[in-house]
Design a protein around this motif. Sequence first.
Motif, PDB file in Angstrom:
ATOM      1  N   ALA A   1      -1.501  40.541  54.857  1.00  0.00           N
ATOM      2  CA  ALA A   1      -0.842  39.711  53.859  1.00  0.00           C
ATOM      3  C   ALA A   1      -0.909  40.351  52.480  1.00  0.00           C
ATOM      4  O   ALA A   1       0.058  40.316  51.712  1.00  0.00           O
ATOM      5  CB  ALA A   1      -1.475  38.322  53.841  1.00  0.00           C
ATOM      6  N   GLY A   2      -2.066  40.936  52.168  1.00  0.00           N
ATOM      7  CA  GLY A   2      -2.198  41.607  50.881  1.00  0.00           C
ATOM      8  C   GLY A   2      -1.315  42.835  50.769  1.00  0.00           C
ATOM      9  O   GLY A   2      -0.688  43.083  49.729  1.00  0.00           O
ATOM     10  N   LYS A   3      -1.248  43.622  51.846  1.00  0.00           N
ATOM     11  CA  LYS A   3      -0.393  44.813  51.823  1.00  0.00           C
ATOM     12  C   LYS A   3       1.074  44.426  51.707  1.00  0.00           C
ATOM     13  O   LYS A   3       1.853  45.101  51.019  1.00  0.00           O
ATOM     14  CB  LYS A   3      -0.623  45.637  53.093  1.00  0.00           C
ATOM     15  N   GLN A   4       1.457  43.347  52.387  1.00  0.00           N
ATOM     16  CA  GLN A   4       2.834  42.881  52.323  1.00  0.00           C
ATOM     17  C   GLN A   4       3.186  42.475  50.898  1.00  0.00           C
ATOM     18  O   GLN A   4       4.234  42.842  50.365  1.00  0.00           O
ATOM     19  CB  GLN A   4       3.046  41.702  53.266  1.00  0.00           C
ATOM     20  N   GLN A   5       2.296  41.726  50.289  1.00  0.00           N
ATOM     21  CA  GLN A   5       2.550  41.267  48.926  1.00  0.00           C
ATOM     22  C   GLN A   5       2.589  42.438  47.946  1.00  0.00           C
ATOM     23  O   GLN A   5       3.439  42.496  47.057  1.00  0.00           O
ATOM     24  CB  GLN A   5       1.472  40.274  48.518  1.00  0.00           C
ATOM     25  N   GLU A   6       1.677  43.376  48.135  1.00  0.00           N
ATOM     26  CA  GLU A   6       1.583  44.514  47.221  1.00  0.00           C
ATOM     27  C   GLU A   6       2.827  45.399  47.285  1.00  0.00           C
ATOM     28  O   GLU A   6       3.311  45.891  46.268  1.00  0.00           O
ATOM     29  CB  GLU A   6       0.333  45.326  47.561  1.00  0.00           C
ATOM     30  N   SER A   7       3.352  45.601  48.497  1.00  0.00           N
ATOM     31  CA  SER A   7       4.455  46.530  48.681  1.00  0.00           C
ATOM     32  C   SER A   7       5.825  45.877  48.655  1.00  0.00           C
ATOM     33  O   SER A   7       6.846  46.569  48.672  1.00  0.00           O
ATOM     34  CB  SER A   7       4.296  47.266  50.012  1.00  0.00           C
ATOM     35  N   GLY A   8       5.836  44.540  48.673  1.00  0.00           N
ATOM     36  CA  GLY A   8       7.115  43.853  48.676  1.00  0.00           C
ATOM     37  C   GLY A   8       7.796  43.825  50.027  1.00  0.00           C
ATOM     38  O   GLY A   8       9.008  43.624  50.112  1.00  0.00           O
TER      39      GLY A   8
ATOM     40  N   ALA B   1     -16.673  53.674  50.551  1.00  0.00           N
ATOM     41  CA  ALA B   1     -16.130  53.579  51.910  1.00  0.00           C
ATOM     42  C   ALA B   1     -14.790  52.853  51.960  1.00  0.00           C
ATOM     43  O   ALA B   1     -14.176  52.780  53.027  1.00  0.00           O
ATOM     44  CB  ALA B   1     -17.130  52.852  52.820  1.00  0.00           C
ATOM     45  N   LEU B   2     -14.330  52.316  50.836  1.00  0.00           N
ATOM     46  CA  LEU B   2     -13.141  51.477  50.818  1.00  0.00           C
ATOM     47  C   LEU B   2     -11.951  52.194  50.196  1.00  0.00           C
ATOM     48  O   LEU B   2     -12.057  52.771  49.109  1.00  0.00           O
ATOM     49  CB  LEU B   2     -13.412  50.193  50.037  1.00  0.00           C
ATOM     50  N   LYS B   3     -10.821  52.121  50.883  1.00  0.00           N
ATOM     51  CA  LYS B   3      -9.570  52.570  50.285  1.00  0.00           C
ATOM     52  C   LYS B   3      -9.131  51.564  49.217  1.00  0.00           C
ATOM     53  O   LYS B   3      -9.565  50.407  49.221  1.00  0.00           O
ATOM     54  CB  LYS B   3      -8.477  52.665  51.350  1.00  0.00           C
ATOM     55  N   PRO B   4      -8.225  51.959  48.333  1.00  0.00           N
ATOM     56  CA  PRO B   4      -7.653  50.964  47.413  1.00  0.00           C
ATOM     57  C   PRO B   4      -6.987  49.835  48.199  1.00  0.00           C
ATOM     58  O   PRO B   4      -6.244  50.074  49.146  1.00  0.00           O
ATOM     59  CB  PRO B   4      -6.617  51.780  46.638  1.00  0.00           C
ATOM     60  N   GLY B   5      -7.299  48.607  47.824  1.00  0.00           N
ATOM     61  CA  GLY B   5      -6.733  47.472  48.531  1.00  0.00           C
ATOM     62  C   GLY B   5      -7.424  47.122  49.828  1.00  0.00           C
ATOM     63  O   GLY B   5      -6.915  46.304  50.598  1.00  0.00           O
ATOM     64  N   ALA B   6      -8.579  47.726  50.096  1.00  0.00           N
ATOM     65  CA  ALA B   6      -9.308  47.447  51.341  1.00  0.00           C
ATOM     66  C   ALA B   6      -9.873  46.036  51.332  1.00  0.00           C
ATOM     67  O   ALA B   6      -9.993  45.385  50.282  1.00  0.00           O
ATOM     68  CB  ALA B   6     -10.422  48.461  51.538  1.00  0.00           C
TER      69      ALA B   6
ATOM     70  N   LEU C   1     -19.801  59.040  57.157  1.00  0.00           N
ATOM     71  CA  LEU C   1     -18.461  58.558  56.873  1.00  0.00           C
ATOM     72  C   LEU C   1     -17.573  59.704  56.401  1.00  0.00           C
ATOM     73  O   LEU C   1     -17.888  60.399  55.441  1.00  0.00           O
ATOM     74  CB  LEU C   1     -18.506  57.457  55.811  1.00  0.00           C
ATOM     75  N   ARG C   2     -16.453  59.893  57.092  1.00  0.00           N
ATOM     76  CA  ARG C   2     -15.539  60.985  56.749  1.00  0.00           C
ATOM     77  C   ARG C   2     -14.491  60.566  55.726  1.00  0.00           C
ATOM     78  O   ARG C   2     -14.213  61.287  54.781  1.00  0.00           O
ATOM     79  CB  ARG C   2     -14.854  61.500  58.017  1.00  0.00           C
ATOM     80  N   ASP C   3     -13.881  59.408  55.961  1.00  0.00           N
ATOM     81  CA  ASP C   3     -12.801  58.938  55.104  1.00  0.00           C
ATOM     82  C   ASP C   3     -12.984  57.452  54.822  1.00  0.00           C
ATOM     83  O   ASP C   3     -13.495  56.709  55.664  1.00  0.00           O
ATOM     84  CB  ASP C   3     -11.439  59.157  55.784  1.00  0.00           C
ATOM     85  N   PRO C   4     -12.538  56.988  53.654  1.00  0.00           N
ATOM     86  CA  PRO C   4     -12.599  55.549  53.379  1.00  0.00           C
ATOM     87  C   PRO C   4     -11.677  54.787  54.322  1.00  0.00           C
ATOM     88  O   PRO C   4     -10.761  55.342  54.923  1.00  0.00           O
ATOM     89  CB  PRO C   4     -12.136  55.450  51.920  1.00  0.00           C
ATOM     90  N   VAL C   5     -11.927  53.481  54.454  1.00  0.00           N
ATOM     91  CA  VAL C   5     -11.240  52.664  55.453  1.00  0.00           C
ATOM     92  C   VAL C   5     -10.477  51.524  54.788  1.00  0.00           C
ATOM     93  O   VAL C   5     -10.705  51.174  53.627  1.00  0.00           O
ATOM     94  CB  VAL C   5     -12.241  52.097  56.484  1.00  0.00           C
ATOM     95  N   ASP C   6      -9.572  50.926  55.570  1.00  0.00           N
ATOM     96  CA  ASP C   6      -8.792  49.782  55.099  1.00  0.00           C
ATOM     97  C   ASP C   6      -9.550  48.468  55.254  1.00  0.00           C
ATOM     98  O   ASP C   6      -9.345  47.542  54.474  1.00  0.00           O
ATOM     99  CB  ASP C   6      -7.478  49.693  55.883  1.00  0.00           C
ATOM    100  N   MET C   7     -10.377  48.388  56.286  1.00  0.00           N
ATOM    101  CA  MET C   7     -11.145  47.166  56.530  1.00  0.00           C
ATOM    102  C   MET C   7     -12.571  47.517  56.904  1.00  0.00           C
ATOM    103  O   MET C   7     -12.788  48.361  57.773  1.00  0.00           O
ATOM    104  CB  MET C   7     -10.509  46.345  57.660  1.00  0.00           C
ATOM    105  N   LEU C   8     -13.524  46.868  56.258  1.00  0.00           N
ATOM    106  CA  LEU C   8     -14.943  47.013  56.578  1.00  0.00           C
ATOM    107  C   LEU C   8     -15.452  45.664  57.066  1.00  0.00           C
ATOM    108  O   LEU C   8     -15.345  44.658  56.351  1.00  0.00           O
ATOM    109  CB  LEU C   8     -15.744  47.460  55.361  1.00  0.00           C
ATOM    110  N   ILE C   9     -15.991  45.640  58.281  1.00  0.00           N
ATOM    111  CA  ILE C   9     -16.543  44.416  58.857  1.00  0.00           C
ATOM    112  C   ILE C   9     -18.039  44.611  59.066  1.00  0.00           C
ATOM    113  O   ILE C   9     -18.461  45.521  59.787  1.00  0.00           O
ATOM    114  CB  ILE C   9     -15.863  44.068  60.194  1.00  0.00           C
TER     115      ILE C   9
END
Length: 396
Positions: A163-170, A292-297, A257-265
Motif C-alpha cells: 500500500a505504501g509503495k502504491q501510494q508513493e509511486s502513484g 538493514a532497511l531500504k528507503p520505504g521499508a 547482511l549483504r543488502d538492505p531489505v524491503d521488509m524486516l520481520i
Amino acid sequence: VHGVNNIPWCRCFSSSIRHPPLSLGYMAGLQSASLPTPEPEEELADEMAWTTFDEAHELLQDVDPSMLLEFEDNLWTESRMKFVHATKQVSVMDLYDRDDTNDKESSNIVRSLVFNARPHLIQSSIQVEATSKKVLWGQPPPLVGPSATHLGGLALALPLWLAGKQQESGQEAIGDALEVDPNDNSPTEKDKQQPSVLVLGAGGCTIPSLLAKVGCHVTAIEPSDDVRHAAWHYFGAAEAGIELLPGLGQDYLRKQLRDPVDMLIVDAEDGTSAPPASMKEAPFWKDLVPPALKPGALVAVNVIGDPETERMILQQTIANALGTTYHVWCCEVPEIAQVSPRHCLLFATPYVISSSDADGDDDDEPIIPRIKEAINKYECLDRPAEWTKQIELARS
C-alpha cells in the motif's frame, strides 16, 4: 537404542518398544507447566513433583514408556491429534478434522509446531492434505481453533508495504511491485524485481513460506537446529525456496547482511517475552536495524510483554531509532483469537503510509482501502476482516 541426548532407553523399555515415544518432550512440558493432562497421565503428576522442563524430561526417562504411548493413544481418540516428529525441544503434531455427520476423517489436517517447554502455545501451524500428506505451504495459518496462532498477522507486513509503495509511486492497482518480467528468467534480474524480506526468528517458516509464494525473496534466520529441521522437512520451507540460515538475528545483521531489505520481520522470543532482551535494547534498533532497511521499508515485530510498560518502552525505542520518517504503532490481536493482552504486533511504517488519512491533502487517497485491496489480492491472512478492523482501530 538411545533416547534424546544419548540417554539409554534400555533401562525402562520392554524389548517390544525400540524407540522413545514421540510424546516424551511434550509430556515434560505438560508436567513442568502444571497443565491438566488427560488420564492416565494424572498418575504421573501424582508420582512426580518437579518445577523445570529439564527436570521433568530427565525424570521421564525412568517412566514406563507404555504410559506415554497410552497418552498418545488417548490424544488421538479424544482430540484426533497425533505426533509426527519430536525432539526434546519441539514437537510436530497433526490435528485431524472429523466430519461429525458420518464420523469419518475429512481432508483437513492442521500441522502445528510446538516448543515442548511451552506446550500450550502454537509456534507455527500449516495445512496438510490428508490423503497425500502434502504440506500446503503458502497458506495463512488459522486465527481461531485448537491449532490457531495469531502470528499469522505478521503477514500484514506485505499489504502494508504494498500500500505504501502504491501510494508513493502513484500506481493505480496493488501488485505491480510483485510482478516479475516473464521474458527475463535470469536469477539476478528476478531478485531485483522481488521484494526482499528478512525474518529474524523463522520458526516453522509459515509466514516466510507465504511471502515466498506470493513473490517475495525471503531470508529467514533461526538459531535452533531442531526448529530448522522441522521447518525444512515438515512445514514446506524446502519447497518454498526460502533461504533458511542458522544463527542469531543480531549476529546476521552485524556480520552477514549483504543488502538492505524491503521488509524486516522480528519474530524472535526468549521463552517468556518477545522480542528477546537483546532485541529490545536501543543499540539493536539504532545501530543494526536502520542499515538493514531500504528507503520505504517496513518493520513488523511480534511482541509479548506488559502493555503498559514493556510494550510502550519498546515502541518508543523503535521510534527513537528509526526517526521521524517512521510511525510506530500497535496492532492488537483480534478478540476472536482469545489470546492474552500481553500479545500484540508492532509495525513501523514509512511516514507516507501513515499520514494520508489525516494530513488533509485531497490529492492523497486514504491508505486503508489500499491495504484492504492488497490483503484481498494476495490472501495472506486468515479472517482478513478481523485484521482490517484492528488496523482501522489503530489508525483512529
